[in-house]
Design a protein around this motif. Structure first.
Motif, PDB file in Angstrom:
ATOM      1  N   UNK A  72       0.829  -1.214   0.000  1.00  0.00           N
ATOM      2  CA  UNK A  72       0.000   0.000   0.000  1.00  0.00           C
ATOM      3  C   UNK A  72       0.854   1.251   0.000  1.00  0.00           C
ATOM      4  N   UNK A  73       1.989   1.210   0.722  1.00  0.00           N
ATOM      5  CA  UNK A  73       2.851   2.390   0.728  1.00  0.00           C
ATOM      6  C   UNK A  73       3.527   2.582  -0.616  1.00  0.00           C
ATOM      7  N   UNK A  74       3.839   1.468  -1.317  1.00  0.00           N
ATOM      8  CA  UNK A  74       4.376   1.615  -2.666  1.00  0.00           C
ATOM      9  C   UNK A  74       3.338   2.242  -3.588  1.00  0.00           C
TER      10      UNK A  74
ATOM     11  N   UNK B 278       1.070   4.351  -2.690  1.00  0.00           N
ATOM     12  CA  UNK B 278       0.995   5.777  -2.364  1.00  0.00           C
ATOM     13  C   UNK B 278       2.138   6.538  -3.015  1.00  0.00           C
ATOM     14  N   UNK B 279       3.337   5.951  -2.988  1.00  0.00           N
ATOM     15  CA  UNK B 279       4.494   6.605  -3.614  1.00  0.00           C
ATOM     16  C   UNK B 279       4.290   6.749  -5.119  1.00  0.00           C
ATOM     17  N   UNK B 280       3.770   5.675  -5.758  1.00  0.00           N
ATOM     18  CA  UNK B 280       3.553   5.737  -7.202  1.00  0.00           C
ATOM     19  C   UNK B 280       2.458   6.725  -7.552  1.00  0.00           C
ATOM     20  N   UNK B 281       1.456   6.854  -6.687  1.00  0.00           N
ATOM     21  CA  UNK B 281       0.391   7.837  -6.917  1.00  0.00           C
ATOM     22  C   UNK B 281       0.961   9.249  -6.891  1.00  0.00           C
TER      23      UNK B 281
ATOM     24  N   UNK C 174       4.030  10.068  -7.554  1.00  0.00           N
ATOM     25  CA  UNK C 174       4.893  10.232  -8.726  1.00  0.00           C
ATOM     26  C   UNK C 174       4.061  10.489  -9.971  1.00  0.00           C
ATOM     27  N   UNK C 175       2.947   9.765 -10.140  1.00  0.00           N
ATOM     28  CA  UNK C 175       2.067   9.963 -11.292  1.00  0.00           C
ATOM     29  C   UNK C 175       1.488  11.376 -11.283  1.00  0.00           C
ATOM     30  N   UNK C 176       1.069  11.823 -10.074  1.00  0.00           N
ATOM     31  CA  UNK C 176       0.524  13.170  -9.981  1.00  0.00           C
ATOM     32  C   UNK C 176       1.546  14.224 -10.336  1.00  0.00           C
TER      33      UNK C 176
ATOM     34  N   UNK D  70       1.260  16.574  -4.786  1.00  0.00           N
ATOM     35  CA  UNK D  70       1.810  15.240  -5.058  1.00  0.00           C
ATOM     36  C   UNK D  70       3.170  15.076  -4.403  1.00  0.00           C
TER      37      UNK D  70
ATOM     38  N   UNK E 207       2.599  14.281  -0.828  1.00  0.00           N
ATOM     39  CA  UNK E 207       2.113  12.914  -0.624  1.00  0.00           C
ATOM     40  C   UNK E 207       3.264  11.918  -0.711  1.00  0.00           C
TER      41      UNK E 207
ATOM     42  N   UNK F 108       5.086  11.931   2.570  1.00  0.00           N
ATOM     43  CA  UNK F 108       4.379  11.177   3.603  1.00  0.00           C
ATOM     44  C   UNK F 108       4.565   9.685   3.439  1.00  0.00           C
TER      45      UNK F 108
ATOM     46  N   UNK G 104       5.438   4.631 -14.602  1.00  0.00           N
ATOM     47  CA  UNK G 104       4.999   3.985 -13.367  1.00  0.00           C
ATOM     48  C   UNK G 104       5.347   2.506 -13.365  1.00  0.00           C
TER      49      UNK G 104
ATOM     50  N   UNK H 120      -5.819  14.392  -5.215  1.00  0.00           N
ATOM     51  CA  UNK H 120      -5.145  14.703  -6.469  1.00  0.00           C
ATOM     52  C   UNK H 120      -6.104  14.851  -7.631  1.00  0.00           C
TER      53      UNK H 120
END
Lengths: 113, 236, 76
Positions: free
Chosen positions: A7-9, A11-14, A16-18, A31, A34, A37, B10, C17
């Motif tokens: 789940x934390x990965x 969040x990190x990818x989210x 990065x995408x943002x 982003x 986030x 965090x 990604x 976001x």
């Protein structure tokens, strides 16, 4: 446990995408915050696996949580908010000059000058 | 097009970070055992996290203080502009903004409680959770409470921006002094000097002094930033 | 328990976001910080919990609301 780290990965990818895809400047700063965090949560989750008491010395012999990730993450939180404040001050100056918060519009107006 | 590039990057990033996340590895216990046996003897603080960031890794704390100073200076300079390119904004309670009575009464009455809590967190950081940074941030929130509740105070607060600047500069000098004092007493540059003298002076005084200097610096820096962003011109 | 709270953080961040009103994003980000502080307390890290609660739900939200007030509030 593995599901926490996955789940934390996510969040990190989210974050990065943002940072890459969204066009509003303020959302890019969201982003970045986030992503910050996510990394801090990962360190604290990993460091708390080896014990079950907060690292404050007391008389009886208990197993304490690892205190080193917590000390490092204190610095990381303060540096994260410094980066956010400075980035938003830069966004404010850009808005004053170009009257827009969209990245493509700012690029077009800057190329036309 | 941008979305396609986003999804491809990604996938690449998850291929790099995936094996780190998925594999099970044990977390080593050597650091905790070392700190359990030597932490109190070397630094004098019973909160182990305070012993780390004020004793063993105090250099990181100095670096973080400099980062905070640089960020606040840069943000204040960028917001104020290069001189007076735009007129100074009028405080909102003079503009007739929607300022109900509830906000100014609540924050005006709660502000001393928050500042007292901030000072408590800062002062007792060596034996309960807390310390310099936490107390400093709570102090900055207390300053914002005072600025929000100005109508109910019926007079201006004594802590204007110029005085906050002076507090920040003085606490930076205090931190530099505390960094250099161990050299005169026979210890290394950031070590607790009172561990070398003996048991006549309690060892926690150095830790408490360091905590208060850091708390004052962080609190005054962040409250300058917060007050500037709320358009409250005490004076300028 | 920690898994459910982490799922709540992921949902809150996704909403922050991809919403069209920036004020809603700021409130969602503040909620992320508060739930994160709760997770730090449950994992026996009280120092980090105090710092995250004071910084994330206090000063960070003030900074974001300031930038929304002085620029546009809606996304497109």
């Amino acid at each position: 446990m593995m599901i926490n780290r996955i789940l934390l990965l996510c969040l990190f990818l989210l974050g990065f995408y943002g940072l890459m895809v969204l066009k509003n400047l303020v959302k890019k700063v969201f982003a970045l915050s986030i992503q910050n965090s996510a990394v801090i949560l990962l360190f604290i989750v990993e460091g708390s696996r080896i014990g079950d008491h907060a690292p404050i010395l007391s008389e009886d012999q208990v197993r304490y949580v690892d205190p080193i990730p917590q000390a490092l993450m204190l610095t990381a939180i303060v540096v994260g908010i410094c980066v956010t404040a400075l980035a938003l001050a830069l966004v404010y100056r850009l808005y004053q000059k170009y009257e827009s918060l969209n990245v493509e519009e700012i690029q077009r107006k800057a190329n036309n000058e | 097009m941008t979305k396609l590039m986003g999804i491809v990057s990604l996938l690449l990033l998850s291929a790099v970070l995936g094996p780190i996340i998925i594999t099970e590895h044990p977390w080593s216990q050597n650091a905790r055992d070392f700190l359990l046996h030597n932490g109190y003897r070397d630094t004098g603080a019973s909160n182990l996290v305070s012993a780390i960031y004020l004793g063993y890794r105090a250099y990181d704390t100095i670096g973080e203080t400099i980062v905070l100073l640089a960020a606040v200076t840069g943000a204040v300079f960028l917001i104020k502009g290069f001189g007076s390119s735009h007129q100074a904004p009028v405080p909102s309670y003079k503009r007739g903004a929607i300022r109900t009575n509830i906000i100014s009464m609540t924050t005006g009455k709660l502000a001393p409680v928050v500042m007292l809590f901030g000072w408590y967190v800062m002062f007792f950081g060596h034996q309960s959770p807390g310390g310099g940074f936490q107390g400093g941030v709570v102090l900055a929130s207390g300053m914002l409470f005072i600025a929000l509740g100005r109508e109910h105070h019926k007079r201006d607060s004594q802590l204007t921006k110029k005085r906050l600047h002076r507090i920040e500069v003085l606490s930076l000098w205090l931190i530099l002094l505390l960094v250099c004092i161990p050299l005169t007493l026979g210890a290394a540059i950031l070590e607790n000097p009172l561990t070398k003298i003996g048991d006549s002076i309690p060892r926690v005084i150095y830790i408490i002094g360091f905590n208060m200097a850091i708390g004052l610096k962080v609190g005054s820096g962040l409250s300058i930033l917060g007050l500037l962003m709320m358009d409250m011109q005490h004076d300028d | 328990m920690i898994t459910i709270l982490l799922l709540l953080i992921v949902i809150g961040s996704t909403y922050a976001l991809f919403s069209r009103d920036l004020l809603h994003s700021t409130i969602a980000l503040s909620m992320t910080s508060v739930v994160s502080a709760l997770i730090f307390y449950l994992l026996h890290a009280p120092d980090v919990a105090i710092t995250e609660a004071a910084v994330g739900a206090g000063l960070s939200t003030v900074i974001f609301i300031w930038i929304i007030k002085h620029t546009k509030r809606s996304d497109p």
